[in-house]
Design an enzyme around this catalytic site. Sequence first.
Site, PDB file in Angstrom:
ATOM      1  N   ASP A  11       0.867  -1.185   0.000  1.00 31.82           N
ATOM      2  CA  ASP A  11       0.000   0.000   0.000  1.00 31.82           C
ATOM      3  C   ASP A  11       0.905   1.237   0.000  1.00 31.82           C
ATOM      4  OD1 ASP A  11      -2.380   1.551   0.136  1.00 31.82           O
ATOM      5  OD2 ASP A  11      -2.199   1.718   2.304  1.00 31.82           O
ATOM      6  N   GLY A  44      -3.319   9.113  -4.092  1.00 35.15           N
ATOM      7  CA  GLY A  44      -4.626   9.395  -4.697  1.00 35.15           C
ATOM      8  C   GLY A  44      -4.624  10.613  -5.606  1.00 35.15           C
ATOM      9  N   CYS A  75      -4.438  -1.910  -2.016  1.00 33.56           N
ATOM     10  CA  CYS A  75      -4.614  -0.492  -2.331  1.00 33.56           C
ATOM     11  C   CYS A  75      -5.427  -0.375  -3.622  1.00 33.56           C
ATOM     12  CB  CYS A  75      -3.247   0.161  -2.516  1.00 33.56           C
ATOM     13  SG  CYS A  75      -3.325   1.876  -3.038  1.00 33.56           S
ATOM     14  N   ASN A  76      -6.591   0.254  -3.526  1.00 37.13           N
ATOM     15  CA  ASN A  76      -7.434   0.434  -4.721  1.00 37.13           C
ATOM     16  C   ASN A  76      -6.772   1.355  -5.738  1.00 37.13           C
ATOM     17  OD1 ASN A  76     -10.498  -0.488  -3.878  1.00 37.13           O
ATOM     18  ND2 ASN A  76      -9.341   0.227  -2.128  1.00 37.13           N
ATOM     19  N   CYS A 190     -11.077   2.612  -0.402  1.00 32.34           N
ATOM     20  CA  CYS A 190      -9.675   2.943  -0.115  1.00 32.34           C
ATOM     21  C   CYS A 190      -9.376   2.185   1.165  1.00 32.34           C
ATOM     22  CB  CYS A 190      -9.517   4.450   0.093  1.00 32.34           C
ATOM     23  SG  CYS A 190      -7.900   4.895   0.804  1.00 32.34           S
ATOM     24  N   THR A 191      -8.260   1.462   1.176  1.00 27.08           N
ATOM     25  CA  THR A 191      -8.008   0.571   2.315  1.00 27.08           C
ATOM     26  C   THR A 191      -7.720   1.325   3.618  1.00 27.08           C
ATOM     27  OG1 THR A 191      -5.725   0.360   1.509  1.00 27.08           O
ATOM     28  CG2 THR A 191      -7.269  -1.406   0.945  1.00 27.08           C
ATOM     29  N   HIS A 192      -7.489   2.627   3.524  1.00 26.68           N
ATOM     30  CA  HIS A 192      -7.321   3.417   4.751  1.00 26.68           C
ATOM     31  C   HIS A 192      -8.651   3.623   5.491  1.00 26.68           C
ATOM     32  CE1 HIS A 192      -3.388   4.554   3.154  1.00 26.68           C
ATOM     33  NE2 HIS A 192      -3.127   5.146   4.297  1.00 26.68           N
TER      34      HIS A 192
HETATM   35  N1  DGL Z   1      -4.914   3.070   0.577  1.00 25.69           N
HETATM   36  C1  DGL Z   1      -4.986   3.543  -0.746  1.00 25.69           C
HETATM   37  C2  DGL Z   1      -6.205   2.960  -1.489  1.00 25.69           C
HETATM   38  O1  DGL Z   1      -6.732   1.915  -1.152  1.00 25.69           O
HETATM   39  C3  DGL Z   1      -4.802   4.987  -1.083  1.00 25.69           C
HETATM   40  C4  DGL Z   1      -4.195   5.997  -0.149  1.00 25.69           C
HETATM   41  C5  DGL Z   1      -3.473   7.142  -0.846  1.00 25.69           C
HETATM   42  O2  DGL Z   1      -4.118   8.082  -1.367  1.00 25.69           O
HETATM   43  O3  DGL Z   1      -2.243   7.075  -0.882  1.00 25.69           O
HETATM   44  O4  DGL Z   1      -6.638   3.509  -2.470  1.00 25.69           O
END
Ligand code: DGL
Length: 264
Positions: A11, A44, A75-76, A190-192
């Site tokens: 990620d 992103g 991570c999407n 988004c995995t966050h």
């Molecule tokens: N965790 C990421 C996702 O699933 C994106 C976070 C970022 O913007 O870096 O898309």
Amino acid sequence: MQGSGPVLFFDSGLGGLTVLREARYLLPYEPLLYVADDAAFPIGRWPEAELKERIVSLFDDLIAEHGPKSVVIACNTAFTLAGDALRERHPDVPFVGTVPAIKPAAERTSSGLISVLATPGTVRRTYTRSLIESFASQCHVRLVGSDKLAELAEKHLRGDTVSDADLLPEISDCFLEQDGKRTDIVVLACTHYPFLANRFRRIAPWPVDWLDPAEAIARQLVRVLGEGAASEPSRHLPDRAIFTSGTKDAGVSRLLAGFGLVLD
Ligand code: DGL
């Protein structure tokens, strides 16, 4: 090529830990390696061509160095952009991807109104648009891109104050009322974001199902590993986390320790 190394989770920051924790639960004996390209965080907002090039070249090195048994792109934003290129370049490595959970949302919604909360990058992707066309053409799907939530999730995880007033404007566009119907599912794309789900629940204008695909991704990893999954404890050393910024931040180390990871 497919190696005998650990399962590599990737990620841009701490978000992929939402997927890693589910995998650890389902695969308790599997050696894991967590890689965060935090030098690029947040991704992103990155232009597509540059980001794709960065991810592809990073993976040339990661695969050569660690020989992973499998790779989970947790991570999407990264997978919807570079997933196909990575699979093409490393045909022997089993990749598990993360894409917005539009198909399960379309299967479960009662009102037909679904929102997808994601980074601006994921919202823009052709990949995301084609998921909607293929699986949710009968639904009204609203794409909501947030510029700030991934960073707010990291602040929240590090114990810094994140107020309701910071969060509410980022999610309020997800809530739509139309012809007496209301949005009933918000896809956490988004995995966050699952780290903030309890906060979202408290401030949401009405209750919705906040769809987190982490468990489904971990189950897909179990399927991909099949017989090759570790079934007993090994003399394997603690699982490691590599952050591309080279951070040695004590708070990050403590947090990672809670996920069974030692910061390299
Ligand atoms: N965790 C990421 C996702 O699933 C994106 C976070 C970022 O913007 O870096 O898309």
